[in-house]
Scaffold this motif. Structure first.
Motif, PDB file in Angstrom:
ATOM      1  N   ALA A   1       0.823  -1.214   0.000  1.00 14.14           N
ATOM      2  CA  ALA A   1       0.000   0.000   0.000  1.00 14.14           C
ATOM      3  C   ALA A   1       0.858   1.265   0.000  1.00 14.14           C
ATOM      4  O   ALA A   1       0.389   2.334  -0.391  1.00 14.14           O
ATOM      5  CB  ALA A   1      -0.923   0.001   1.219  1.00 14.14           C
ATOM      6  N   SER A   2       2.118   1.147   0.405  1.00 18.07           N
ATOM      7  CA  SER A   2       2.999   2.314   0.442  1.00 18.07           C
ATOM      8  C   SER A   2       3.611   2.634  -0.927  1.00 18.07           C
ATOM      9  O   SER A   2       4.266   3.671  -1.086  1.00 18.07           O
ATOM     10  CB  SER A   2       4.130   2.088   1.453  1.00 18.07           C
ATOM     11  OG  SER A   2       5.014   1.055   1.003  1.00 18.07           O
ATOM     12  N   LYS A   3       3.407   1.752  -1.918  1.00 17.91           N
ATOM     13  CA  LYS A   3       4.005   1.941  -3.237  1.00 17.91           C
ATOM     14  C   LYS A   3       3.161   2.892  -4.095  1.00 17.91           C
ATOM     15  O   LYS A   3       1.949   2.998  -3.925  1.00 17.91           O
ATOM     16  CB  LYS A   3       4.147   0.600  -3.961  1.00 17.91           C
ATOM     17  CG  LYS A   3       4.915  -0.463  -3.184  1.00 17.91           C
ATOM     18  CD  LYS A   3       6.346  -0.032  -2.894  1.00 17.91           C
ATOM     19  CE  LYS A   3       7.099  -1.122  -2.141  1.00 17.91           C
ATOM     20  NZ  LYS A   3       8.484  -0.717  -1.790  1.00 17.91           N
ATOM     21  N   ILE A   4       3.849   3.581  -5.004  1.00 21.14           N
ATOM     22  CA  ILE A   4       3.199   4.490  -5.950  1.00 21.14           C
ATOM     23  C   ILE A   4       3.351   3.908  -7.352  1.00 21.14           C
ATOM     24  O   ILE A   4       4.467   3.671  -7.817  1.00 21.14           O
ATOM     25  CB  ILE A   4       3.815   5.898  -5.902  1.00 21.14           C
ATOM     26  CG1 ILE A   4       3.742   6.463  -4.480  1.00 21.14           C
ATOM     27  CG2 ILE A   4       3.129   6.817  -6.902  1.00 21.14           C
ATOM     28  CD1 ILE A   4       2.329   6.691  -3.979  1.00 21.14           C
ATOM     29  N   PHE A   5       2.201   3.683  -8.022  1.00 20.34           N
ATOM     30  CA  PHE A   5       2.218   3.164  -9.383  1.00 20.34           C
ATOM     31  C   PHE A   5       1.447   4.119 -10.291  1.00 20.34           C
ATOM     32  O   PHE A   5       0.315   4.511  -9.977  1.00 20.34           O
ATOM     33  CB  PHE A   5       1.576   1.775  -9.450  1.00 20.34           C
ATOM     34  CG  PHE A   5       2.240   0.754  -8.574  1.00 20.34           C
ATOM     35  CD1 PHE A   5       3.564   0.394  -8.781  1.00 20.34           C
ATOM     36  CD2 PHE A   5       1.545   0.143  -7.538  1.00 20.34           C
ATOM     37  CE1 PHE A   5       4.183  -0.549  -7.971  1.00 20.34           C
ATOM     38  CE2 PHE A   5       2.147  -0.797  -6.733  1.00 20.34           C
ATOM     39  CZ  PHE A   5       3.473  -1.142  -6.946  1.00 20.34           C
ATOM     40  N   ASN A   6       2.086   4.495 -11.400  1.00 20.79           N
ATOM     41  CA  ASN A   6       1.448   5.399 -12.373  1.00 20.79           C
ATOM     42  C   ASN A   6       0.963   6.691 -11.726  1.00 20.79           C
ATOM     43  O   ASN A   6      -0.128   7.193 -12.028  1.00 20.79           O
ATOM     44  CB  ASN A   6       0.283   4.696 -13.073  1.00 20.79           C
ATOM     45  CG  ASN A   6       0.729   3.482 -13.858  1.00 20.79           C
ATOM     46  OD1 ASN A   6       1.792   3.482 -14.483  1.00 20.79           O
ATOM     47  ND2 ASN A   6      -0.080   2.425 -13.830  1.00 20.79           N
ATOM     48  N   GLY A   7       1.749   7.200 -10.808  1.00 25.86           N
ATOM     49  CA  GLY A   7       1.427   8.479 -10.180  1.00 25.86           C
ATOM     50  C   GLY A   7       0.426   8.408  -9.053  1.00 25.86           C
ATOM     51  O   GLY A   7       0.066   9.439  -8.476  1.00 25.86           O
ATOM     52  N   GLY A   8      -0.046   7.224  -8.701  1.00 32.26           N
ATOM     53  CA  GLY A   8      -1.027   7.104  -7.628  1.00 32.26           C
ATOM     54  C   GLY A   8      -0.700   5.943  -6.711  1.00 32.26           C
ATOM     55  O   GLY A   8       0.063   5.041  -7.072  1.00 32.26           O
ATOM     56  N   PRO A   9      -1.271   5.941  -5.509  1.00 32.14           N
ATOM     57  CA  PRO A   9      -1.003   4.852  -4.563  1.00 32.14           C
ATOM     58  C   PRO A   9      -1.597   3.541  -5.057  1.00 32.14           C
ATOM     59  O   PRO A   9      -2.557   3.530  -5.845  1.00 32.14           O
ATOM     60  CB  PRO A   9      -1.685   5.325  -3.275  1.00 32.14           C
ATOM     61  CG  PRO A   9      -2.755   6.270  -3.738  1.00 32.14           C
ATOM     62  CD  PRO A   9      -2.214   6.939  -4.954  1.00 32.14           C
ATOM     63  N   ALA A  10      -1.026   2.443  -4.605  1.00 33.00           N
ATOM     64  CA  ALA A  10      -1.527   1.123  -4.987  1.00 33.00           C
ATOM     65  C   ALA A  10      -2.957   0.937  -4.491  1.00 33.00           C
ATOM     66  O   ALA A  10      -3.289   1.278  -3.356  1.00 33.00           O
ATOM     67  CB  ALA A  10      -0.623   0.034  -4.404  1.00 33.00           C
ATOM     68  N   THR A  11      -3.806   0.417  -5.358  1.00 32.86           N
ATOM     69  CA  THR A  11      -5.201   0.173  -4.994  1.00 32.86           C
ATOM     70  C   THR A  11      -5.345  -1.194  -4.334  1.00 32.86           C
ATOM     71  O   THR A  11      -4.460  -2.046  -4.428  1.00 32.86           O
ATOM     72  CB  THR A  11      -6.099   0.214  -6.242  1.00 32.86           C
ATOM     73  OG1 THR A  11      -5.698  -0.844  -7.132  1.00 32.86           O
ATOM     74  CG2 THR A  11      -5.959   1.561  -6.952  1.00 32.86           C
ATOM     75  N   LEU A  12      -6.488  -1.396  -3.694  1.00 33.09           N
ATOM     76  CA  LEU A  12      -6.753  -2.685  -3.070  1.00 33.09           C
ATOM     77  C   LEU A  12      -6.750  -3.795  -4.114  1.00 33.09           C
ATOM     78  O   LEU A  12      -6.264  -4.904  -3.861  1.00 33.09           O
ATOM     79  CB  LEU A  12      -8.094  -2.661  -2.336  1.00 33.09           C
ATOM     80  CG  LEU A  12      -8.526  -3.967  -1.653  1.00 33.09           C
ATOM     81  CD1 LEU A  12      -7.504  -4.407  -0.611  1.00 33.09           C
ATOM     82  CD2 LEU A  12      -9.909  -3.811  -1.011  1.00 33.09           C
ATOM     83  N   SER A  13      -7.270  -3.486  -5.303  1.00 35.75           N
ATOM     84  CA  SER A  13      -7.291  -4.468  -6.380  1.00 35.75           C
ATOM     85  C   SER A  13      -5.869  -4.884  -6.770  1.00 35.75           C
ATOM     86  O   SER A  13      -5.588  -6.077  -6.964  1.00 35.75           O
ATOM     87  CB  SER A  13      -8.022  -3.904  -7.597  1.00 35.75           C
ATOM     88  OG  SER A  13      -7.943  -4.786  -8.690  1.00 35.75           O
ATOM     89  N   MET A  14      -4.983  -3.908  -6.885  1.00 37.65           N
ATOM     90  CA  MET A  14      -3.605  -4.209  -7.270  1.00 37.65           C
ATOM     91  C   MET A  14      -2.895  -5.003  -6.172  1.00 37.65           C
ATOM     92  O   MET A  14      -2.137  -5.944  -6.453  1.00 37.65           O
ATOM     93  CB  MET A  14      -2.846  -2.913  -7.558  1.00 37.65           C
ATOM     94  CG  MET A  14      -1.442  -3.113  -8.119  1.00 37.65           C
ATOM     95  SD  MET A  14      -0.699  -1.554  -8.633  1.00 37.65           S
ATOM     96  CE  MET A  14      -1.719  -1.155 -10.046  1.00 37.65           C
TER      97      MET A  14
END
Length: 247
Positions: free
Chosen positions: A36-49
């Protein structure tokens, strides 16, 4: 009185087993937080990811479990245990990366490692015990000690993981886990001798196959029931691990 060689075997097995289990318990509660602390594509990781990352590890265990178990029997349970230490350390190290493909690869390695953790060390113990006089008589006691102690190890791991996360952030428990994996691998190298699966009856040199394992399960419903119970328990635990942190 318990034979000295059995006491020695129990010490060799339990010292390694508890270290490896400690390394595993350290990681579990913080998978959600570290992803949850990671940033992907400019946004925080979603629950789905995050769920997909979890599922990658579980799928890896399911797909590679039968293969790595057989390879461990064929090439050695000590080697399989050392392979677990290496793969789980690499999986833990991957949590430091901000790259999604590295995290996915880490989950694959951790999934394979999980298969080894729940097969190679215990298979090693059984192989060693059956080589000793009355060694099989003490397997139940040894496994009882292993899993009774494991509950204490889990409590200790929770306290250590909380302290590591407070000091180093969500990757702290994974960093600490790597240290215990190193210690477990070192003890395995020093204390254990290699053993492999004995050839099955019939053709000389023939190794047990998945078909042989399925046949054994079909012939004894108790094995299937134990497997189903274990699978349901693990499923409930992992659902809790995924769903509890966001609450």
């Amino acid at each position: 009185e318990k034979p000295k060689e059995i006491k020695s075997l129990q010490i060799k097995f339990l010292s390694v087993f508890w270290l490896l289990r400690l390394s595993d318990w350290l990681q579990g509660p913080y998978f959600y937080e570290v992803y949850a602390s990671k940033i992907f594509n400019g946004g925080p990781a979603t629950l789905s990811m995050i769920s997909q990352l979890f599922l990658t590890g579980f799928a890896s265990t399911a797909l590679f479990g039968p293969l790595v178990g057989r390879l461990s029997d064929q090439y050695g349970r000590k080697l399989g245990t050392l392979a677990f230490c290496l793969l789980y350390s690499l999986g833990a190290a991957s949590t430091k990366s901000p790259l999604l493909w590295v995290l996915l690869l880490g989950r694959v390695m951790s999934g394979i490692g999980t298969s080894l953790l729940f097969s190679a060390p215990e298979a090693w113990l059984v192989g060693e015990a059956l080589e000793k006089k009355k060694g099989g008589d003490y397997l139940g006691e040894t496994f009882g000690l292993a899993y009774a102690g494991d509950s204490i190890v889990a409590i200790v791991a929770g306290q250590l993981a909380g302290a590591a996360a407070g000091a180093r952030g969500p990757t702290g428990p994974f960093e600490l886990s790597t240290g215990f994996l190193l210690a477990g691998g070192l003890l395995t190298s020093l204390l254990w001798k290699e053993n492999k699966a004995e050839p099955s009856g019939g053709e000389e040199g023939k190794q047990p196959t998945i078909r042989d394992a399925i046949k054994v399960v079909k012939e004894d419903k108790k094995i299937a029931l134990v497997g189903a119970t274990q699978a349901l328990f693990e499923a409930a635990m992992y659902i809790f691990v995924l769903q509890w942190p966001p609450v």
